[in-house]
Design a protein around this motif. Structure first.
Motif, short mmCIF file in Angstrom:
data_model
loop_
_atom_site.label_atom_id
_atom_site.label_comp_id
_atom_site.label_asym_id
_atom_site.label_seq_id
_atom_site.Cartn_x
_atom_site.Cartn_y
_atom_site.Cartn_z
N VAL A 368 0.84 -1.20 0.00
CA VAL A 368 0.00 0.00 0.00
C VAL A 368 0.87 1.25 0.00
N MET A 369 1.92 1.25 0.81
CA MET A 369 2.81 2.40 0.88
C MET A 369 3.52 2.61 -0.44
N LEU A 370 3.93 1.54 -1.09
CA LEU A 370 4.62 1.66 -2.37
C LEU A 370 3.69 2.21 -3.44
N THR A 371 2.46 1.68 -3.50
CA THR A 371 1.51 2.19 -4.50
C THR A 371 1.16 3.64 -4.23
N LEU A 372 1.11 4.03 -2.96
CA LEU A 372 0.86 5.42 -2.61
C LEU A 372 1.98 6.31 -3.13
N THR A 373 3.22 5.85 -2.98
CA THR A 373 4.38 6.61 -3.47
C THR A 373 4.37 6.70 -4.99
N LEU A 374 4.14 5.56 -5.65
CA LEU A 374 4.15 5.55 -7.12
C LEU A 374 3.05 6.42 -7.70
N SER A 375 1.84 6.35 -7.12
CA SER A 375 0.73 7.14 -7.64
C SER A 375 0.99 8.63 -7.45
N THR A 376 1.66 8.99 -6.35
CA THR A 376 2.00 10.40 -6.11
C THR A 376 3.00 10.89 -7.13
N LEU A 377 3.96 10.03 -7.51
CA LEU A 377 4.99 10.41 -8.48
C LEU A 377 4.52 10.26 -9.92
N GLY A 378 3.40 9.57 -10.12
CA GLY A 378 2.93 9.31 -11.47
C GLY A 378 3.67 8.18 -12.15
N LEU A 379 4.31 7.31 -11.37
CA LEU A 379 5.02 6.16 -11.94
C LEU A 379 4.04 5.01 -12.17
N PRO A 380 4.32 4.14 -13.15
CA PRO A 380 3.41 3.03 -13.45
C PRO A 380 3.25 2.10 -12.25
N LEU A 381 2.01 1.80 -11.90
CA LEU A 381 1.75 0.89 -10.78
C LEU A 381 2.12 -0.55 -11.12
N GLU A 382 2.31 -0.83 -12.42
CA GLU A 382 2.76 -2.17 -12.80
C GLU A 382 4.11 -2.50 -12.17
N GLY A 383 4.83 -1.44 -11.78
CA GLY A 383 6.13 -1.67 -11.16
C GLY A 383 6.02 -2.43 -9.85
N VAL A 384 4.86 -2.35 -9.19
CA VAL A 384 4.68 -3.10 -7.94
C VAL A 384 4.80 -4.59 -8.19
N GLY A 385 4.27 -5.02 -9.35
CA GLY A 385 4.33 -6.44 -9.69
C GLY A 385 5.74 -6.96 -9.84
N LEU A 386 6.67 -6.06 -10.20
CA LEU A 386 8.07 -6.47 -10.34
C LEU A 386 8.69 -6.87 -8.99
N LEU A 387 8.14 -6.30 -7.93
CA LEU A 387 8.76 -6.47 -6.62
C LEU A 387 8.04 -7.47 -5.72
N MET A 388 6.89 -7.96 -6.15
CA MET A 388 6.10 -8.83 -5.28
C MET A 388 6.81 -10.14 -4.96
N ALA A 389 7.51 -10.70 -5.95
CA ALA A 389 8.15 -12.00 -5.74
C ALA A 389 9.26 -11.91 -4.70
N ILE A 390 9.99 -10.81 -4.71
CA ILE A 390 11.13 -10.66 -3.81
C ILE A 390 10.72 -10.07 -2.46
N ASP A 391 9.46 -9.65 -2.32
CA ASP A 391 9.02 -8.92 -1.15
C ASP A 391 9.21 -9.66 0.18
N PRO A 392 8.91 -10.97 0.27
CA PRO A 392 9.07 -11.63 1.57
C PRO A 392 10.48 -11.55 2.13
N ILE A 393 11.47 -11.65 1.25
CA ILE A 393 12.86 -11.60 1.71
C ILE A 393 13.21 -10.19 2.16
N LEU A 394 12.70 -9.18 1.47
CA LEU A 394 12.97 -7.79 1.84
C LEU A 394 12.24 -7.42 3.12
N ASP A 395 11.07 -7.97 3.29
CA ASP A 395 10.20 -7.54 4.39
C ASP A 395 10.77 -7.92 5.76
N MET A 396 11.59 -8.94 5.79
CA MET A 396 12.16 -9.35 7.08
C MET A 396 13.04 -8.24 7.66
N MET A 397 13.94 -7.73 6.84
CA MET A 397 14.85 -6.68 7.32
C MET A 397 14.11 -5.37 7.55
#
Length: 454
Positions: A368-397
């Protein structure tokens, strides 16, 4: 006295045979063992294409997360309600609340600046082999309109069934302020609320004890599902997130503790480590909240203040998820989609990170925070899909950094206000977690493992 009595008196007490002695395994060692076993089983499932093992790991991890989420909604409501009413027991409550929020914002500002600096220096989106076609629209997107209008619920049931933490926080805050205004008339309700909160926390302790097993499932499933090849594509981005969080966790926080609070930073990590390691595994600030509050109190923060600041921080203070991550992720996605970001865009990232961090709401993940940032900047929300697979590993730290920041800011305010018990802070020992009894921490947070004699 008879001879037999004298003999009984003089005979040594029976000793426990060495073979029956059962050493204890500290909680941190259980977590590390879970990490190692999860990586091993995940690699076996991936390399051997063992479907049943992958499915088993997924079910174990999902069950652990579901158990955590089961307590989130009522825990947040009653924790916020009780914490607000506890402020009446603290002198200068309004000033404490204001300064807590101020330090939340200051540390978020520092964290997002570090994230931007790392992203600009390393160019995480370059050379990944990823392209815009690899992205996809997220199931749920966030915008400022959604964020602002979504704070107020349409009814009192839906926020609990749909786990909308932001709306639950709003209702709890309103109820807590109303209880303060009512005074003694609200005491019966507050008594019930405190009892329910203790019940929820006790039940959550049982879930927390399952963290080593949950670690096996969560890490194992991530490795079995995605493998190391996928991680390789995101190598720079992953290193950036971990580096940014590490700089904040082991650089910024110790510096603030030593200069602002004037305490030994090593003592902080000694006392707060149980909460940090649990946050790393569970990936939930709210799920870790009882542990965070307990270690913060052990570090010398008065319970009346800690019971307000920690629940408040667990739903709004997110240096990892709301500052470092969206800053680096925005640069990563802009490079993948070949979008130029200017000074104004970077200032917008700072603004969103400092003001909009409540959108993360302490739950697993920061989509939600990432999509909020992207929508504010006008960046494509499809970019969120690029990061979903790696998200669990990032989320720990990210979550470990979030939880550490929640405790650090509470300590900073307590120290500046002169209410920090410095003797308790300096005498804090590295103990495990417990179910509420601080004196029995080492016993309650270690599991027996039988070994052979000798």
């Amino acid at each position: 006295m008879s001879t037999s009595a004298q003999a009984a008196e003089s005979s040594p007490a029976p000793q426990t045979p060495k073979s029956s002695r059962i050493p204890k395994v500290p909680f941190w060692a259980q977590i590390l063992a879970g990490l190692a076993l999860g990586v091993l089983l995940g690699a076996i499932a991936k390399n051997g294409d063992i479907g049943w093992l992958t499915a088993t790991l997924q079910h174990i991890g999902d069950l652990f997360v579901q158990l955590l989420k089961l307590a989130v909604a009522p825990l947040v409501f009653f924790a916020i309600l009780v914490s607000i009413t506890n402020l009446r027991q603290v002198n200068n409550a309004a000033r404490l609340a204001t300064r807590t929020l101020l330090w939340f914002m200051v540390t978020s500002l520092i964290a997002v600046a570090i994230g931007l600096a790392i992203g600009l220096l390393t160019h995480p989106g370059a050379g990944t082999g990823l392209s815009p076609k690899d992205g996809k629209l997220p199931d749920h997107a966030g915008s400022w309109i959604d964020f602002l209008t979504g704070i107020v619920p349409t009814d009192i049931i839906t926020p609990f069934t749909e786990l909308n933490v932001l709306q639950i926080v709003f209702m709890a805050a309103v109820a807590g302020i109303a209880a303060l205004q009512l005074g003694e008339k609200a005491e019966p309700v507050l008594t019930i609320s405190r009892s329910v909160l203790e019940l929820l926390q006790k039940a959550l302790w049982w879930v927390i004890r399952l963290a080593p097993l949950g670690t096996v499932g969560l890490i194992g499933n991530a490795i079995a599902t995605y493998g190391w090849n996928l991680i390789g594509k995101y190598a720079t981005f992953t290193v950036d997130i971990y580096l940014g969080c590490a700089l904040v966790l082991f650089g910024v926080y110790p510096l603030l503790l030593s200069t602002v609070a004037k305490v030994n930073p090593l003592q902080f990590f000694r006392g707060a480590w149980p909460a940090i390691q649990l946050a790393f595994v569970s990936r939930s600030s709210v799920g870790t909240m009882p542990v965070t509050q307990q270690v913060t109190e052990r570090l010398g923060v008065p319970r009346e203040y800690a019971s307000f600041a920690v629940p408040f921080g667990s739903t709004t203070k997110m240096d990892g998820c709301a500052s470092i991550y969206p800053a680096i992720a925005a640069i990563f996605i802009a490079q993948i989609f070949d979008v130029h970001l200017g000074i104004g865009d970077y200032l917008l990232i700072v603004f969103v990170s400092v003001i909009g961090s409540a959108a993360t709401a302490g739950l697993t993940g920061a989509t939600v925070m990432l999509t909020l940032t992207l929508s504010t900047l006008g960046l494509p929300l499809e970019g969120v899909g690029l990061l979903m697979a790696i998200d669990p590993i990032l989320d720990m730290m990210r979550t470990a950094t979030n939880v550490a920041g929640q405790s650090v800011c509470t300590l900073l305010v307590a120290a500046r206000e002169g209410i920090l018990d410095r003797e308790a802070y300096n005498n804090t020992k590295s103990t495990g977690l417990d179910g509420g009894d601080a004196e029995s921490a080492e016993q309650n947070l270690t599991l027996p493992v039988p070994v052979a004699a000798g």
